[in-house]
Design a protein around this motif. Structure first.
Motif, PDB file in Angstrom:
ATOM      1  N   GLY A 253       0.832  -1.190   0.000  1.00  0.00           N
ATOM      2  CA  GLY A 253       0.000   0.000   0.000  1.00  0.00           C
ATOM      3  C   GLY A 253       0.869   1.244   0.000  1.00  0.00           C
ATOM      4  O   GLY A 253       2.086   1.174  -0.226  1.00  0.00           O
ATOM      5  N   PRO A 254       0.276   2.396   0.273  1.00  0.00           N
ATOM      6  CA  PRO A 254       1.034   3.654   0.252  1.00  0.00           C
ATOM      7  C   PRO A 254       2.187   3.651   1.254  1.00  0.00           C
ATOM      8  O   PRO A 254       2.089   3.078   2.340  1.00  0.00           O
ATOM      9  CB  PRO A 254      -0.022   4.702   0.648  1.00  0.00           C
ATOM     10  CG  PRO A 254      -1.338   4.066   0.332  1.00  0.00           C
ATOM     11  CD  PRO A 254      -1.157   2.605   0.577  1.00  0.00           C
ATOM     12  N   ALA A 255       3.283   4.288   0.878  1.00  0.00           N
ATOM     13  CA  ALA A 255       4.449   4.392   1.756  1.00  0.00           C
ATOM     14  C   ALA A 255       4.350   5.605   2.672  1.00  0.00           C
ATOM     15  O   ALA A 255       5.031   5.658   3.701  1.00  0.00           O
ATOM     16  CB  ALA A 255       5.724   4.472   0.931  1.00  0.00           C
TER      17      ALA A 255
ATOM     18  N   SER B  33       2.681   1.211   4.735  1.00  0.00           N
ATOM     19  CA  SER B  33       1.596   0.222   4.821  1.00  0.00           C
ATOM     20  C   SER B  33       2.160  -1.181   5.003  1.00  0.00           C
ATOM     21  O   SER B  33       2.039  -2.043   4.118  1.00  0.00           O
ATOM     22  CB  SER B  33       0.729   0.293   3.559  1.00  0.00           C
ATOM     23  OG  SER B  33       0.145   1.566   3.418  1.00  0.00           O
TER      24      SER B  33
END
Length: 275
Positions: free
Chosen positions: A170-172, A177
């Motif tokens: 997922g998003p950093a 994530s």
């Protein structure tokens, strides 16, 4: 080893043979290390290396190769051993499907997963290494278990299954994530262990003048979602986890838990990705 003896023995060594093979096959980037020699040079003379560096076991060579062909990049890492694997590498089970990866999406940036033969053996080995380096091992272990309120061998190891997976899925930003998936044989016992650990850590934090942990749970869709917050470590000090389908899933948010469960239910997972 002294430079002279190394130069004399290197051309006839298995290390040299493996490197020469890599060059013959055509390699773009090559990293190699004789870990057996390196570990032997780090131990005290006259002492069995396995007693000083037991986690490494009987490891010999590490070879990492990167090749490019037809526009594709192929990266491989190889570890070799002196006989049957020992140490941490001896914990690994034979290659097999790892269902924990069904909770990881095909878009994950980083994924690592493995299966162990016996979680109890892992804990026993760690305790054995501790005992080999601590003359007061029995007293120290008893103190730790008294503080925790459970037996590490019977309470923790007996609850775990054989599969473990970690992913950045997922998003950093603003918070990475991360996702941890662990096979669990006894969720109720493991949750009891977690509760004891959380209570013990909260007491220690309070004793140091820090904020204790904030623990809560919520039931939704037939599952119990648990939350542990470290107030002094915000915004990253938050862990959410849930037990489902024989696995524990942990992540920094409830949203990531739900997306992991959905991945497994819909088949939108890394092992099933055609790409």
């Amino acid at each position: 080893a002294p430079a002279g003896s190394f130069q004399a023995s290197f051309p006839s060594s298995p290390f040299h043979t493996r490197l020469a093979e890599a060059y013959r096959e055509g390699v773009g980037v090559l990293f190699a290390a004789d870990l057996q020699m390196i570990s032997a040079s780090m131990v005290r003379p006259g002492v069995n290396p396995q007693k000083q560096m037991p986690a490494l076991g009987n490891i010999k060579l590490l070879i990492v190769e990167l090749r490019e062909a037809a526009g594709n990049t192929d990266t491989r890492a190889l570890l070799t051993f002196e006989g049957a694997r020992r140490g941490v590498f001896g914990w690994l089970a034979r290659p097999s499907p790892i269902a924990a990866l069904d909770f990881v999406s095909p878009q994950a940036a980083v994924v690592s997963a493995f299966a162990v033969d016996n979680p109890v053996k892992v804990i026993n080995d760690i305790l054995s290494w501790w005992a080999g380096n601590d003359p007061n091992y029995a007293q120290d272990l008893a103190k730790v278990e008294a503080e925790l309120g459970f037996s590490i061998q019977n309470g923790l190891a007996a609850s775990l299954g054989s599969e473990f997976a970690f992913a950045l899925d997922g998003p950093a930003l603003p918070i990475p994530s991360w996702k941890i998936v662990v096979e669990v044989y006894d969720p109720q016992r493991l949750q009891w262990v977690f509760t004891r650990m959380e209570e013990t850590l909260s007491r220690k934090l309070a004793g140091q003048g820090k904020s204790p942990l904030q623990m809560s749970q919520e039931t939704a869709n037939g599952r119990i979602y648990y939350t542990v917050v470290f107030p002094d470590a915000q915004p990253v000090g938050e862990i959410h986890y849930v037990f489902t389908g024989g696995y524990l899933i942990a992540a920094p948010s409830r949203t990531l838990l739900d997306s992991a469960i959905q991945n497994q239910a819909t088949g939108n997972s890394l092992p099933r990705s055609q790409a």
